[in-house]
Design an enzyme around this catalytic site. Structure first.
Site, short mmCIF file in Angstrom:
data_model
loop_
_atom_site.label_atom_id
_atom_site.label_comp_id
_atom_site.label_asym_id
_atom_site.label_seq_id
_atom_site.Cartn_x
_atom_site.Cartn_y
_atom_site.Cartn_z
N LYS A 172 -0.34 4.54 -5.39
CA LYS A 172 -0.70 5.98 -5.15
C LYS A 172 -0.46 6.78 -3.94
CE LYS A 172 -4.61 5.91 -2.65
NZ LYS A 172 -4.87 6.84 -1.58
N ASP A 212 -5.19 11.86 0.59
CA ASP A 212 -4.76 10.56 0.60
C ASP A 212 -6.19 9.64 -0.06
OD1 ASP A 212 -2.66 8.11 0.90
OD2 ASP A 212 -4.45 7.51 2.00
N ILE A 214 -1.37 -1.66 3.30
CA ILE A 214 -1.98 -1.78 1.78
C ILE A 214 -1.28 -3.08 1.12
CG2 ILE A 214 -0.13 -0.29 0.79
CD1 ILE A 214 -3.96 -0.50 -0.27
#
Length: 308
Positions: A90, A168, A14
């Site tokens: 997140k 997720d 990410i």
């Protein structure tokens, strides 16, 4: 205005896919250091731990944390204790309690804490929120189905306790729903499907309502093949609203009303800079609370083992 000196912790998928490109283009930030057990970033100082980095680079103003949620609290606490603003990828933590503790620590030290929800910054989300505010909602269906092998190849942490499993991606849908609906919602029933060899669910079916009895359901599944589904469909007095592509496109009764190029992570960093310069925090834990409620209320169903 001088750029904010930023450090990145957790140089994984990410970070490389979203954070690094967004930071590079941002006029608000200058990346000065990184810390990761496995990855490095070219052209800056790299360290193997956040503690080592904070001790060696005092010029850091803010830290962006991209490691899995099970390990984020310790790093966030270290950064806040060192006087740094903190950006939380997140979900903001593995538990509600640890996020609330970090929020209190940031407030006590006069620092900004940002619990980021990137899907809220998808191009058509605000348009959907405006549309729903202008009408009466009769029902809503959330269909969030994707192929885990495509989006999380060989990532064992997502299957561990605290990794959230299908929540997720599912929490992205919840972050949108809690933003666009005019009233708070709560879970009344849930079924969570756990592979027999995993500690986190691979699918979930959830029923929600609100104080006025809204009919709302969500289907999350990590076994989708072919076309991926990230859709929120609402039946309203003003027509059928479809927010598709994870919030990228808004249609009303089949007519496309809003579609723009995706800019989620650049918008997150713009927001982070705004709250730092305003001396505020942005910590909404509603999406994570719904995940916790699903685990609390959910009936567990065991399904076939999952192997990458």
């Amino acid at each position: 205005m001088s750029p904010i000196h930023l450090a990145l912790v957790g140089v994984g998928k990410i970070a490389r896919d979203q954070h690094l490109p967004s930071i590079e283009k941002s006029p608000d930030f200058k990346l000065v250091a990184a810390a990761s057990h496995h990855g490095t970033v070219n052209g800056i100082d790299n360290f193997t731990s956040i503690e080592e980095m904070l001790a060696a680079v005092p010029a850091i103003d803010a830290v962006s944390l991209c490691m899995p949620p099970q390990y984020r609290y310790r790093a966030a606490h270290a950064a806040l204790s060192a006087g740094k603003h903190v950006f939380l990828e997140k979900p903001p933590g593995a538990t509600l309690s640890e996020v609330e503790d970090l929020h209190a620590l940031a407030a006590a030290r006069g620092l900004s804490l940002f619990a980021s929800w990137h899907s809220r910054y998808a191009p058509a989300v605000e348009a959907a929120k405006g549309f729903l505010a202008s009408t009466t909602i009769r029902s809503m269906r959330v269909i969030w189905k994707e192929e885990v092998r495509q989006w999380h190849p060989n990532q064992e942490w997502i299957w561990q306790a605290g990794g959230l499993g299908v929540f997720d991606p599912g929490i992205n849908a919840l972050s949108i729903v809690t933003h666009i609906l005019p009233r708070p919602i709560f879970i009344t029933k849930a079924t969570l499907q756990f592979p027999e060899n995993r500690d986190a669910p691979i699918a979930a079916d959830i029923t929600f309502t609100d104080a006025e009895g809204l009919d709302l359901s969500a289907e999350f599944d990590w076994r989708q093949t072919g076309k991926q589904s990230w859709d929120i469909i609402a039946e309203t007095d003003s027509g059928r609203m479809v927010l598709s592509g994870g919030g990228a496109r808004l249609s009303i009764d089949g007519v496309l009303k809003h579609a723009e190029p995706e800019q989620e992570y650049p918008m997150l960093y713009k927001r982070f800079a705004e709250i730092i310069r305003a001396g505020r925090s942005d910590v909404d834990i509603a999406p994570l609370r719904h995940v916790a409620d699903a685990f609390m209320l959910g009936r567990r169903k065991f399904v076939d083992a999952f192997h990458d």
